[in-house]
Motif scaffolding. Sequence first.
Motif, PDB file in Angstrom:
ATOM      1  N   VAL A   1       0.819  -1.398   0.005  1.00  0.00           N
ATOM      2  CA  VAL A   1       0.055  -0.013   0.469  1.00  0.00           C
ATOM      3  C   VAL A   1       0.662   1.395   0.214  1.00  0.00           C
ATOM      4  O   VAL A   1       1.747   1.155   1.014  1.00  0.00           O
ATOM      5  CB  VAL A   1      -0.851  -0.237   1.051  1.00  0.00           C
ATOM      6  CG1 VAL A   1      -1.934   1.183   1.247  1.00  0.00           C
ATOM      7  CG2 VAL A   1      -2.552  -0.868   1.242  1.00  0.00           C
ATOM      8  N   ARG A   2       0.211   2.324  -1.016  1.00  0.00           N
ATOM      9  CA  ARG A   2       0.971   3.415  -1.291  1.00  0.00           C
ATOM     10  C   ARG A   2       0.751   4.532   0.408  1.00  0.00           C
ATOM     11  O   ARG A   2       0.057   4.791   0.152  1.00  0.00           O
ATOM     12  CB  ARG A   2       1.446   4.259  -1.974  1.00  0.00           C
ATOM     13  CG  ARG A   2       2.257   5.390  -2.359  1.00  0.00           C
ATOM     14  CD  ARG A   2       2.158   6.361  -3.411  1.00  0.00           C
ATOM     15  NE  ARG A   2       2.674   5.176  -4.338  1.00  0.00           N
ATOM     16  CZ  ARG A   2       3.710   4.962  -4.717  1.00  0.00           C
ATOM     17  NH1 ARG A   2       4.752   5.710  -4.515  1.00  0.00           N
ATOM     18  NH2 ARG A   2       4.377   4.585  -5.789  1.00  0.00           N
ATOM     19  N   LEU A   3       1.370   4.885   1.431  1.00  0.00           N
ATOM     20  CA  LEU A   3       1.298   5.423   2.177  1.00  0.00           C
ATOM     21  C   LEU A   3       0.481   7.092   1.711  1.00  0.00           C
ATOM     22  O   LEU A   3      -0.456   7.539   2.269  1.00  0.00           O
ATOM     23  CB  LEU A   3       1.971   5.604   3.385  1.00  0.00           C
ATOM     24  CG  LEU A   3       1.302   6.639   4.170  1.00  0.00           C
ATOM     25  CD1 LEU A   3       1.041   5.448   5.470  1.00  0.00           C
ATOM     26  CD2 LEU A   3       2.777   6.336   5.534  1.00  0.00           C
ATOM     27  N   VAL A   4       1.215   7.251   1.094  1.00  0.00           N
ATOM     28  CA  VAL A   4       1.213   9.355   0.836  1.00  0.00           C
ATOM     29  C   VAL A   4       0.360   8.883  -0.894  1.00  0.00           C
ATOM     30  O   VAL A   4       1.113   8.559  -1.469  1.00  0.00           O
ATOM     31  CB  VAL A   4       2.622   9.756   0.212  1.00  0.00           C
ATOM     32  CG1 VAL A   4       2.666  10.952   0.512  1.00  0.00           C
ATOM     33  CG2 VAL A   4       3.144   9.607   2.554  1.00  0.00           C
ATOM     34  N   ARG A   5      -0.827   9.294  -0.798  1.00  0.00           N
ATOM     35  CA  ARG A   5      -0.842   9.750  -1.909  1.00  0.00           C
ATOM     36  C   ARG A   5      -0.488  10.794  -2.789  1.00  0.00           C
ATOM     37  O   ARG A   5       0.032  11.475  -2.457  1.00  0.00           O
ATOM     38  CB  ARG A   5      -2.609  10.263  -1.374  1.00  0.00           C
ATOM     39  CG  ARG A   5      -3.486   9.012  -1.038  1.00  0.00           C
ATOM     40  CD  ARG A   5      -5.255   9.314  -0.736  1.00  0.00           C
ATOM     41  NE  ARG A   5      -5.485  10.661  -1.327  1.00  0.00           N
ATOM     42  CZ  ARG A   5      -6.271  11.707  -0.831  1.00  0.00           C
ATOM     43  NH1 ARG A   5      -6.597  11.607   0.736  1.00  0.00           N
ATOM     44  NH2 ARG A   5      -6.339  12.351  -1.824  1.00  0.00           N
ATOM     45  N   LEU A   6      -0.602  10.446  -3.959  1.00  0.00           N
ATOM     46  CA  LEU A   6       0.149  11.019  -4.552  1.00  0.00           C
ATOM     47  C   LEU A   6      -0.841  12.013  -6.363  1.00  0.00           C
ATOM     48  O   LEU A   6      -0.913  12.263  -7.082  1.00  0.00           O
ATOM     49  CB  LEU A   6       0.995  10.698  -5.996  1.00  0.00           C
ATOM     50  CG  LEU A   6       2.505  10.286  -4.275  1.00  0.00           C
ATOM     51  CD1 LEU A   6       3.120   8.921  -4.954  1.00  0.00           C
ATOM     52  CD2 LEU A   6       3.215  10.704  -4.454  1.00  0.00           C
ATOM     53  N   ASP A   7      -2.018  12.317  -5.376  1.00  0.00           N
ATOM     54  CA  ASP A   7      -2.775  12.870  -6.294  1.00  0.00           C
ATOM     55  C   ASP A   7      -2.614  13.579  -6.935  1.00  0.00           C
ATOM     56  O   ASP A   7      -3.074  14.180  -8.567  1.00  0.00           O
ATOM     57  CB  ASP A   7      -4.229  13.360  -5.574  1.00  0.00           C
ATOM     58  CG  ASP A   7      -4.369  11.882  -4.614  1.00  0.00           C
ATOM     59  OD1 ASP A   7      -4.194  10.640  -5.063  1.00  0.00           O
ATOM     60  OD2 ASP A   7      -5.824  12.453  -3.324  1.00  0.00           O
ATOM     61  N   LYS A   8      -1.414  14.862  -6.312  1.00  0.00           N
ATOM     62  CA  LYS A   8      -1.068  16.069  -7.071  1.00  0.00           C
ATOM     63  C   LYS A   8      -0.191  15.166  -8.272  1.00  0.00           C
ATOM     64  O   LYS A   8      -0.139  16.239  -9.739  1.00  0.00           O
ATOM     65  CB  LYS A   8       0.312  17.126  -6.286  1.00  0.00           C
ATOM     66  CG  LYS A   8      -1.199  17.734  -5.321  1.00  0.00           C
ATOM     67  CD  LYS A   8       0.359  17.867  -3.839  1.00  0.00           C
ATOM     68  CE  LYS A   8      -1.018  18.881  -3.458  1.00  0.00           C
ATOM     69  NZ  LYS A   8       0.042  19.669  -2.421  1.00  0.00           N
ATOM     70  N   LEU A   9       0.419  14.618  -8.371  1.00  0.00           N
ATOM     71  CA  LEU A   9       1.330  14.390  -9.292  1.00  0.00           C
ATOM     72  C   LEU A   9       0.205  12.676 -10.544  1.00  0.00           C
ATOM     73  O   LEU A   9       0.822  12.358 -11.579  1.00  0.00           O
ATOM     74  CB  LEU A   9       1.801  13.152  -8.761  1.00  0.00           C
ATOM     75  CG  LEU A   9       3.375  13.804  -7.662  1.00  0.00           C
ATOM     76  CD1 LEU A   9       3.884  13.226  -7.840  1.00  0.00           C
ATOM     77  CD2 LEU A   9       3.417  15.414  -8.954  1.00  0.00           C
ATOM     78  N   SER A  10      -1.222  12.957 -10.489  1.00  0.00           N
ATOM     79  CA  SER A  10      -1.434  11.897 -11.215  1.00  0.00           C
ATOM     80  C   SER A  10      -1.854  11.892 -13.173  1.00  0.00           C
ATOM     81  O   SER A  10      -1.860  11.658 -13.603  1.00  0.00           O
ATOM     82  CB  SER A  10      -3.374  12.637 -11.104  1.00  0.00           C
ATOM     83  OG  SER A  10      -3.800  13.344 -11.131  1.00  0.00           O
ATOM     84  N   GLY A  11      -1.242  13.473 -13.231  1.00  0.00           N
ATOM     85  CA  GLY A  11      -1.231  13.807 -14.333  1.00  0.00           C
ATOM     86  C   GLY A  11       0.086  13.533 -15.208  1.00  0.00           C
ATOM     87  O   GLY A  11       0.683  13.530 -16.376  1.00  0.00           O
ATOM     88  N   HIS A  12       1.251  13.384 -14.210  1.00  0.00           N
ATOM     89  CA  HIS A  12       2.550  12.380 -14.731  1.00  0.00           C
ATOM     90  C   HIS A  12       2.071  10.824 -15.980  1.00  0.00           C
ATOM     91  O   HIS A  12       1.592  10.255 -14.947  1.00  0.00           O
ATOM     92  CB  HIS A  12       3.393  11.680 -13.677  1.00  0.00           C
ATOM     93  CG  HIS A  12       4.818  11.518 -13.894  1.00  0.00           C
ATOM     94  ND1 HIS A  12       5.057  10.770 -14.558  1.00  0.00           N
ATOM     95  CD2 HIS A  12       5.608  12.724 -13.532  1.00  0.00           C
ATOM     96  CE1 HIS A  12       6.404  10.465 -14.504  1.00  0.00           C
ATOM     97  NE2 HIS A  12       6.576  12.166 -14.210  1.00  0.00           N
ATOM     98  N   PRO A  13       2.981  10.751 -16.815  1.00  0.00           N
ATOM     99  CA  PRO A  13       3.009  10.285 -17.578  1.00  0.00           C
ATOM    100  C   PRO A  13       3.201   8.156 -16.795  1.00  0.00           C
ATOM    101  O   PRO A  13       2.922   7.476 -17.563  1.00  0.00           O
ATOM    102  CB  PRO A  13       3.788   9.948 -19.064  1.00  0.00           C
ATOM    103  CG  PRO A  13       4.761  11.179 -18.122  1.00  0.00           C
ATOM    104  CD  PRO A  13       4.233  11.722 -16.698  1.00  0.00           C
ATOM    105  N   GLU A  14       4.088   8.240 -15.882  1.00  0.00           N
ATOM    106  CA  GLU A  14       4.348   7.058 -15.283  1.00  0.00           C
ATOM    107  C   GLU A  14       3.023   6.833 -13.910  1.00  0.00           C
ATOM    108  O   GLU A  14       3.400   5.657 -13.034  1.00  0.00           O
ATOM    109  CB  GLU A  14       5.752   6.911 -14.588  1.00  0.00           C
ATOM    110  CG  GLU A  14       6.571   7.430 -15.116  1.00  0.00           C
ATOM    111  CD  GLU A  14       6.696   6.090 -16.835  1.00  0.00           C
ATOM    112  OE1 GLU A  14       5.761   4.500 -16.198  1.00  0.00           O
ATOM    113  OE2 GLU A  14       7.046   6.135 -17.364  1.00  0.00           O
TER     114      GLU A  14
END
Length: 115
Positions: A95-108
């Motif tokens: 489980v990824r602890l820190v959500r990375l919603d701000k990076l949802s536009g990143h190609p990876e």
Amino acid sequence: HDILIVAYTPLGISGQPLQLSTDFQPLLEDELLKSLGKKYKKTAAQVALRFNIQRGIVVIPKSFDPAKIKENFQIFDFSLTEEEMKSIEALNTDVRLVRLDKLSGHPEYPFKDEY
């Protein structure tokens, strides 16, 4: 490749709880970590930090509390056994602890590659 891994939020605590995933049990409440802490006269947090240090991972726990900062450094006077290390590794739920919603536009995104 001589890449040094740094644990971000190594204790599962953040000053910004809205950035944390809710898909995990609180790390410091884990019975295994608490029982190992009892064995070594340490806290669950110290056991978690020691686990990562023994894996060669840099840990930088954040704290503003001088007593907690001192406690976080008191992890070099004990070692976990190989069996204990394996038991802690078995707690992994990917489980990824820190959500990375701000990076949802990143190609990876969502960054699920194995390393």
